[in-house]
Design an enzyme around this catalytic site. Structure first.
Site, PDB file in Angstrom:
ATOM      1  N   ALA A  93      35.726  41.535  46.081  1.00  0.00           N
ATOM      2  CA  ALA A  93      35.620  43.789  47.245  1.00  0.00           C
ATOM      3  C   ALA A  93      34.561  44.292  46.150  1.00  0.00           C
ATOM      4  O   ALA A  93      34.719  43.452  45.111  1.00  0.00           O
ATOM      5  CB  ALA A  93      36.840  44.176  47.366  1.00  0.00           C
ATOM      6  N   ASP A  94      33.900  44.635  46.079  1.00  0.00           N
ATOM      7  CA  ASP A  94      32.242  45.288  45.904  1.00  0.00           C
ATOM      8  C   ASP A  94      32.965  46.855  46.740  1.00  0.00           C
ATOM      9  O   ASP A  94      32.731  47.621  47.647  1.00  0.00           O
ATOM     10  CB  ASP A  94      31.326  44.831  45.700  1.00  0.00           C
ATOM     11  CG  ASP A  94      30.967  45.569  45.061  1.00  0.00           C
ATOM     12  OD1 ASP A  94      30.579  44.752  43.661  1.00  0.00           O
ATOM     13  OD2 ASP A  94      29.333  46.441  45.027  1.00  0.00           O
ATOM     14  N   THR A  95      32.892  48.026  45.951  1.00  0.00           N
ATOM     15  CA  THR A  95      32.880  49.768  46.154  1.00  0.00           C
ATOM     16  C   THR A  95      31.298  49.656  45.716  1.00  0.00           C
ATOM     17  O   THR A  95      31.073  49.544  44.747  1.00  0.00           O
ATOM     18  CB  THR A  95      34.538  50.341  45.841  1.00  0.00           C
ATOM     19  OG1 THR A  95      35.655  49.630  45.900  1.00  0.00           O
ATOM     20  CG2 THR A  95      34.043  51.265  45.397  1.00  0.00           C
ATOM     21  N   GLY A 118      33.668  46.627  50.212  1.00  0.00           N
ATOM     22  CA  GLY A 118      33.289  45.288  50.963  1.00  0.00           C
ATOM     23  C   GLY A 118      34.087  44.716  50.455  1.00  0.00           C
ATOM     24  O   GLY A 118      34.620  44.469  49.421  1.00  0.00           O
TER      25      GLY A 118
END
Length: 194
Positions: A72-74, A109
């Site tokens: 995940a990436d924020t 994401g």
């Protein structure tokens, strides 16, 4: 695909670990250093999805047949500007000075990747409204809470979330770093059960 899949969390984020634990699914943490740069033509949600998928690619060759990796990436977006993790306290103060008194968007994401090449990539968006903050409040937060590991230089679950966030449109957990409502739906499609 094997009937019993094992979930790998490829994240060092204590918040993601907490959220995944609270979902009640067993998982193992596996970490690798991955470059977090992205093509300049990508915008907002595309950046978060690209980075999540890019991180998953680093694990592709190492997955066992029964493993599924979750990455995940924020990111925080103020208008079209992407505010990633600040390099130092001065940059954190500049970011929060820009965010104060305004609404911004948080995108996370997420990528699920199986050893057989099956892949699911999605993102979620939350609109966050900040009240106006004084310079003293911003500096207090940065100096005492050290948000250098957080996109946009803040954590909604920290002190600043309590004093600055006036309203959210979307998932609070997405702002913490994992849209667990969407993730649960996707994991069920993969065969994970409560």
């Amino acid at each position: 695909m094997p009937s019993k899949l094992r979930l790998l969390l490829a994240s060092n984020s204590p918040r993601r670990r907490q959220l995944l634990t609270e979902l009640g699914l067993p998982y193992t943490v596996r970490l690798k250093e991955v470059d977090e740069s992205y093509p300049p033509h990508l915008h907002r949600a595309e950046v978060a999805e690209y980075l999540a998928a890019h991180k998953a690619d680093a694990y592709r060759a190492d997955l066992q047949p029964d493993e599924v990796v979750l990455t995940a990436d924020t990111i925080v977006c103020l208008d079209e500007d992407v505010l990633n993790k600040p390099a130092d306290e001065a940059e954190a103060i500049r970011m929060l000075t820009r965010l104060q008194g305004r609404a911004h968007d948080v995108f996370t994401g997420v990528c699920l990747l199986g050893a057989d090449g099956r892949q699911t990539v999605f993102s979620d968006q939350t609109r966050v409204h900040f009240r106006a903050l004084s310079q003293a409040e911003i500096e207090h937060y940065v100096l005492n809470y050290k948000p250098l590991d957080k996109a946009g230089a803040y954590g909604a679950q920290d002190w600043i979330g309590m004093v600055a966030v006036t309203r959210l449109e979307g998932s609070y957990f997405n702002v913490m770093g994992l849209p667990v409502h969407r993730l649960w739906e996707e994991l069920e499609k993969w065969g994970f059960k409560a």
